[in-house]
Design a protein around this motif. Structure first.
Motif, mmCIF file in Angstrom:
data_model
loop_
_atom_site.group_PDB
_atom_site.id
_atom_site.type_symbol
_atom_site.label_atom_id
_atom_site.label_comp_id
_atom_site.label_asym_id
_atom_site.label_seq_id
_atom_site.Cartn_x
_atom_site.Cartn_y
_atom_site.Cartn_z
ATOM 1 N N THR A 18 0.823 -1.216 0.000
ATOM 2 C CA THR A 18 0.000 0.000 0.000
ATOM 3 C C THR A 18 0.852 1.259 0.000
ATOM 4 O O THR A 18 0.485 2.260 -0.624
ATOM 5 C CB THR A 18 -0.946 0.018 1.217
ATOM 6 N N ALA A 19 2.014 1.209 0.697
ATOM 7 C CA ALA A 19 2.883 2.389 0.740
ATOM 8 C C ALA A 19 3.477 2.692 -0.635
ATOM 9 O O ALA A 19 3.519 3.852 -1.059
ATOM 10 C CB ALA A 19 4.000 2.191 1.764
ATOM 11 N N THR A 20 3.918 1.640 -1.344
ATOM 12 C CA THR A 20 4.507 1.877 -2.668
ATOM 13 C C THR A 20 3.448 2.335 -3.669
ATOM 14 O O THR A 20 3.711 3.210 -4.504
ATOM 15 C CB THR A 20 5.192 0.606 -3.203
ATOM 16 N N ILE A 21 2.231 1.754 -3.565
ATOM 17 C CA ILE A 21 1.162 2.198 -4.460
ATOM 18 C C ILE A 21 0.749 3.636 -4.122
ATOM 19 O O ILE A 21 0.493 4.453 -5.021
ATOM 20 C CB ILE A 21 -0.054 1.256 -4.380
ATOM 21 N N SER A 22 0.699 3.971 -2.831
ATOM 22 C CA SER A 22 0.372 5.351 -2.423
ATOM 23 C C SER A 22 1.411 6.324 -2.983
ATOM 24 O O SER A 22 1.070 7.428 -3.435
ATOM 25 C CB SER A 22 0.331 5.465 -0.895
#
Length: 444
Positions: A169-173
């Protein structure tokens, strides 16, 4: 250097290896779930109504769960026959290659129907790889640990799903900071391809480990099973059924709070994607603290007690979770996700150790993999699809989805109440044997 110090260092190394490898595998696997709700319905399934496209994208997320038991059979056979290490190195390598290939796939616009076909094929390979990963990672931690600390040790690889979700989720965010056109064109691909670097790190760490003491002991004593899957279903079929049912209330909430939560909030409630992904990241950060804490407490109070507390909490929170989301406020959504992940952490913290204590060492990899992966297939991968279908069928009402979650909780409570560990079975044996022995002694 004393043997004790050396063994402690080995145990720590095993915990680190199980956590890092598990985290990388789940990052790769969960990255798909995060992107499926945001990208794949647009780029790989574009010729459908938006709702139908979303359902198909989520189905491509869920169908591979039915291949996870196959992965469990293949790699647990290797793990119970040849060693945990060999199996874990293979699963990580296969997962890394298939994930990187997803990142370079042409979309529907370029190659037509072949795009979703290749996407689902690579997803199936991911499912097979992760099907063998979990059991090995848990046994790497549990079988190296001291008996009185196995609850904590078994909770460490369970953090892999949380770490993997944070990374995903952090990389997609981060990539969502790009303009929409660039994110859809190439931004979503970066996390998939970049995961190869993490895989290389994980392979290096795992390859440096020896076999676990429990497996080595079974091997030295000649107790290695020739066909672990046959021995498991012959002698432990009840345990496989019970672990499958117990897994339901751990796996369904995880994917409803994560994958379904993202798609429901962004597609049905029309909430902004960025804050929704941030809420999931905050929830998984909480779980990183909760999981080892609850694992430690399980060494003091028992696995079943911790599991029951978590399951009852899910049942009680099912309706409040959806109610908070329905208010369409980022603050309330964040609170709902935080509570949801905290409750999920209570259950998942004890699952690995609790399952491993139910099977003999020579079939333990196969036994825990079968129960865990069958449960994930039946109740996990299908959870976002079932929840989305229920919301659609009942014209946006979330009540049927919450009732579904509550019923799974009741079923899991029943299964856990019927479980017996190998220690419990050993205690029962003298009582069962004592009756026939008395008459024989009397006859003499």
């Amino acid at each position: 250097m004393s043997t004790k110090v050396h063994s402690k260092k080995v145990r720590v190394k095993a915990l680190v290896a199980s956590l890092i490898g598990s985290s990388i595998e789940y990052y790769d696997y969960l990255l798909y779930g995060t992107v499926a709700a945001l990208v794949f319905n647009k780029l790989f399934f574009p010729n459908f109504d938006p709702t139908v496209g979303l359902l198909i994208a989520l189905a491509s997320f869920g169908i591979p769960y039915f291949f996870r038991p196959l992965g469990g059979i293949i790699f647990s056979h290797i793990g119970d026959r040849l060693g945990r290490k060999k199996s874990l190195v293979l699963t990580l390598a296969i997962m890394g290659i298939s994930t990187a290939l997803i990142g370079v796939l042409p979309v529907y616009e370029n190659i037509g129907a072949w795009a979703p076909i290749f996407l689902v094929a690579l997803r199936l390979i991911q499912g097979i790889a992760v099907g063998g990963e979990w059991g090995g990672a848990v046994l790497l931690a549990v079988e190296y640990s001291e008996k009185k600390k196995r609850g904590f040790a078994g909770s460490v690889p369970m953090m892999g799903a949380a770490v993997g979700m944070i990374l995903a989720t952090a990389t997609i965010s981060l990539m969502r900071l790009l303009p929409d056109a660039q994110f859809l064109a190439w931004g979503w691909r970066v996390p998939f391809v970049a995961s190869l670097l993490l895989v290389i790190l994980g392979l290096w760490i795992r390859n440096g480990l020896e076999e676990t003491p429990d497996f080595q002991k079974a091997k030295d004593e000649g107790n290695v099973s020739k066909l672990p899957i046959a021995d498991t279903f012959k002698n432990h079929w009840k345990e496989v059924i019970l672990t499958t049912g117990a897994k339901a209330i751990e796996t369904a909430p995880f994917y409803i709070f994560a994958t379904f939560g993202i798609s429901y909030a962004t597609n049905t409630l029309k909430m902004p994607e960025g804050p929704v992904l941030n809420a999931v990241t905050i929830g998984t950060l909480i779980s990183l603290v909760m999981i080892p804490t609850m694992g430690y407490l399980s060494d003091r109070f028992g696995r079943k007690k911790i599991f029951v507390i978590g399951t009852i909490s899910v049942i009680l929170f099912s309706m409040p979770y959806f109610f908070l989301l329905s208010k369409k406020l980022i603050l309330l959504l964040t609170i709902a996700v935080m509570i949801g992940y905290a409750i999920w952490s209570i259950i998942t913290s004890v699952l690995g150790t609790m399952f491993s204590e139910m099977f003999r060492a020579e079939v333990r990899y196969t036994g825990i993999s079968m129960g865990y992966q069958l449960g994930a297939a039946i109740f996990g991968g299908t959870a976002p699809l079932i929840a989305t279908s229920l919301v659609t069928a009942f014209h946006g009402s979330w009540i049927p989805a919450s009732i579904y979650l509550m019923l799974l909780g009741v079923m899991s409570l029943i299964c856990v109440s019927l479980m017996k560990t190998m220690s419990d079975k050993e205690k029962d044996k003298p009582r069962k044997q004592s009756k026939p022995l008395l008459p024989k002694a009397a006859n003499k």
